[in-house]
Write a protein that holds these residues in place. Structure first.
Motif, short mmCIF file in Angstrom:
data_model
loop_
_atom_site.label_atom_id
_atom_site.label_comp_id
_atom_site.label_asym_id
_atom_site.label_seq_id
_atom_site.Cartn_x
_atom_site.Cartn_y
_atom_site.Cartn_z
N SER A 89 14.20 53.57 57.90
CA SER A 89 15.11 54.63 58.35
C SER A 89 14.47 55.61 59.34
O SER A 89 15.16 56.38 59.98
N GLY A 90 13.12 55.58 59.44
CA GLY A 90 12.45 56.38 60.47
C GLY A 90 12.55 57.89 60.26
O GLY A 90 12.52 58.38 59.14
N VAL A 91 12.69 58.62 61.36
CA VAL A 91 12.76 60.08 61.30
C VAL A 91 14.15 60.48 60.81
O VAL A 91 15.15 60.23 61.48
N GLN A 92 14.20 61.09 59.63
CA GLN A 92 15.48 61.50 59.06
C GLN A 92 15.64 63.01 59.22
O GLN A 92 14.72 63.70 59.65
N SER A 93 16.81 63.54 58.84
CA SER A 93 17.05 64.97 59.04
C SER A 93 16.02 65.83 58.31
O SER A 93 15.57 66.84 58.82
N ALA A 127 7.34 54.98 65.36
CA ALA A 127 6.33 55.72 66.14
C ALA A 127 6.98 56.30 67.40
O ALA A 127 6.67 57.43 67.81
N ALA A 128 7.89 55.54 68.00
CA ALA A 128 8.59 56.03 69.20
C ALA A 128 9.50 57.21 68.86
O ALA A 128 9.65 58.15 69.65
N GLN A 129 10.10 57.16 67.64
CA GLN A 129 10.98 58.26 67.22
C GLN A 129 10.21 59.57 67.07
O GLN A 129 10.75 60.65 67.28
N LEU A 130 8.93 59.47 66.68
CA LEU A 130 8.10 60.68 66.55
C LEU A 130 8.07 61.42 67.88
O LEU A 130 8.08 62.64 67.94
#
Length: 240
Positions: A89-93, A127-130
């Motif tokens: 799910s990556g970077v969440q709220s 990592a790209a979402q960071l």
């Protein structure tokens, strides 16, 4: 679950229990009955562990949005933090909220991308979402060997070695040469990593301009440390 593993591998506890395990014991750091029943952390808990010569003071903070003030209290006293992200799910709220708190208190952090063995795991995407969602200068120090049900271990780009974790709980660490079919990709990623660090660290930047091939592991480790503490970059690691 991450705190539980840290305590287990440093020899502080002798068995691993899941947060919502069938045996009903629950994780060590979730000491309240309600926390064990619900399977979430409600109040921050502190402990310490020894790793080599290092004394690590570990504060396990809640991840749930309702208890975000507990995170705020803990961040005021921390030297550094681990931002735990899910590889699916990556970077969440909630990651965005916690990241904002870390920036407010100027806490250096490393990002740990967890659950690499779950289906849909994608290390590079998270990592790209960071970078996209949180505005971090994210530098990947590791590269997973496989993903989802084929996740076997990881390649450390600093030492250029492959690590595998054997045994029931992965307590036997096996260090080997990088698999031949992954060597080219690992070299590319190492160059990418060196460039990423050199962009924010003057000392490494100079060495990089003079001779990129002569940069030693010690120089890299020192540069990662300097840049991370100066809040110029976020090292990214992975595991399950």
């Amino acid at each position: 679950t991450l705190s539980e593993r840290i305590l287990f591998y440093t020899g502080k506890i002798h068995e691993i229990h899941e947060v919502r395990g069938k045996d009903g014991v629950g994780a060590v750091m979730d000491s309240m009955d309600l926390e064990r029943e619900k399977g979430i952390t409600i109040q921050s808990a502190a402990t310490y562990a020894m790793w080599g010569d290092h004394n690590i003071n570990l504060i396990d903070t809640p991840g749930h949005v309702d208890f975000t003030i507990e995170v705020e209290r803990a961040l005021r006293v921390l030297d550094g933090a681990i931002l735990v992200l899910c590889s699916v799910s990556g970077v969440q709220s909630q990651s965005i909220t916690v990241d904002r708190q870390m920036k407010r208190y100027k806490v250096p952090r490393i990002a740990f991308i967890n659950k690499m063995d779950r289906s849909g795991a994608n290390y590079d995407r998270v990592a790209a979402q960071l970078k996209e969602k949180l505005g971090h200068h994210a530098v990947k120090l590791q590269y997973p060997i496989g993903a989802e049900d084929r996740f076997q271990g990881l390649i450390d780009l600093l030492s250029m070695k492959a690590f595998y974790f054997d045994g029931e709980n992965g307590e036997h660490i096996r260090e080997e040469a990088i698999p031949a079919d992954m060597l080219d990709e690992a070299k590319l990623r190492r160059d990418e990593m060196i460039e990423g660090i050199a962009n924010v660290d003057d000392e490494l930047g100079e060495a990089f301009l003079m001779d990129p091939g002569a940069i030693s592991e010690e120089q890299l480790r020192a540069a990662v440390r300097r840049a991370t503490i100066a809040l110029k970059m976020t090292p990214v690691m992975c595991g399950s």
